[in-house]
Design an enzyme around this catalytic site. Structure first.
Site: not given
Ligand code: 13P
Length: 346
Positions: A177, A219
């Site tokens: 991510e 992500k």
């Molecule tokens: P949000 O969808 O609120 O951005 O959270 C996703 C997430 O896993 C942040 O690390």
């Protein structure tokens, strides 16, 4: 490494109509969320909120996996069943956030580095024994006049790839991510440039560290105008730019892209995902979601910390998941949103 299992798990997480619930907020973050409804954060209130989400009836039609925090992965339902088993009994894949959050980056303190590599191999083996089959690691990039620097992109990409390689060794699918924050008044072009540079660097390092692309998920943020920018781009432009950026940078071997919601309003996160799916029918990857706030904000308000509101909040979460699933298929309509609002605000 059991590559077949990794590939199967990654594919199952992006099965049609389904996406991921990110319920892995760190304790400081969930404290802020609970404060917003006047609930004091304790292990018990955090458990009560997560139990509400994980036991919502019928959720497995829309949710393929849930990311838990280290605390929640060890907690149990009122009936004494571990949350991992609560999920597994609904054929929802349990996952866990394994990074140890961000710290200011040495010699560039406006930026951050994600920590958590020390002891990761041992922790992953424990999580695997507990039943987790996928993991998440988040790196954060802020857009400013002179940031992010290539130094920041490099060190975060190296840590992220190292995490991904160790996960696969442990039989756990890594979700990587790299989040480019939407905070700021930058335009969509600047978000495109930074997201593109980040993803190029990230995949270069993932390939360099021999990460199996078929056994991981990405992500990312969507490519959007800054939250406080003037004339913010609408969903059509955001979807075009997001897909153009991902086509340039993400190998077709990656089975799926699960967007974060990143502080967008629920409605915005849904409508943008829908626009991306409408335009991305021919994309090589599944285009799904891994939302935290985008799935939890409305139900959290409906709950308000009151046990009498559990059913109402679960209905709200169920509807939120349902419309996000529709957006993941590109078949969302605003009429569905009205229905959700009605449930959430009853
Ligand atoms: P949000 O969808 O609120 O951005 O959270 C996703 C997430 O896993 C942040 O690390």
């Amino acid at each position: 490494m059991n590559t077949h299992e990794l590939v199967r798990t990654a594919q199952a997480l992006v099965a049609r109509k389904k996406g991921i619930l990110a319920a892995d907020e760190s304790n400081p973050t969930i404290e802020k969320r609970l404060q917003s409804i006047n609930v004091v954060a304790t292990p018990e209130t955090r458990r009560a909120w997560r139990q509400l989400l994980l036991t919502t009836p019928g959720i497995n039609s829309f949710i393929s996996g849930v990311i838990l925090s280290d605390e929640t992965v060890r907690q149990k339902s009122d009936g004494g069943v571990s949350f991992v088993d609560v999920l597994a009994s609904q054929s929802i894949i349990p996952g866990v956030k394994v990074d140890k959050s961000t710290r200011p980056l040495a010699n560039s303190p406006e930026e951050s580095i994600t920590e958590g590599i020390d002891g990761l191999r041992e922790r992953l083996n424990d999580y695997r024994i507990m039943g987790a089959r996928f993991a998440k690691w988040r790196a954060v990039f802020t857009i400013g006049p002179h940031i992010p620097t290539s130094y920041c992109l490099d060190v975060n990409a190296q840590a992220m790839a190292r995490y991904a390689a160790i996960c696969q060794e442990a039989g756990i699918v890594p979700i990587v991510e790299p989040e480019v924050l939407m905070d700021g008044d930058h335009d969509i072009k600047r978000c495109f440039e930074v997201t593109e540079a980040t993803l190029y660097r990230m995949f270069d390092e993932l390939v360099g560290q021999r990460v199996l692309l078929e056994g991981m998920l990405l992500k990312p943020n969507m490519v959007l105008s800054g939250k406080s920018g003037a004339n913010r781009a609408g969903p059509d432009e955001a979807a075009e730019e997001t897909l153009r950026c991902l086509r340039r940078t993400v190998p077709a071997a990656v089975p799926g892209i699960v967007f974060l919601s990143g502080g967008q309003e629920d409605y915005e996160a849904t409508i943008n995902l829908n626009a991306i799916n409408r335009r991305g029918q021919d994309a090589p990857w599944q285009l799904s979601f891994s939302y935290g706030r985008g799935l939890q904000s409305t139900p959290l308000k409906a709950w308000g910390g009151d046990p009498n509101n559990v059913e109402r909040a679960q209905q709200s979460f169920q509807h939120r998941a349902q419309v996000t699933s529709a957006a993941r298929e590109g078949i969302y309509t605003p009429a569905m949103e009205k229905e959700t609002k009605a449930v959430g605000s009853r």
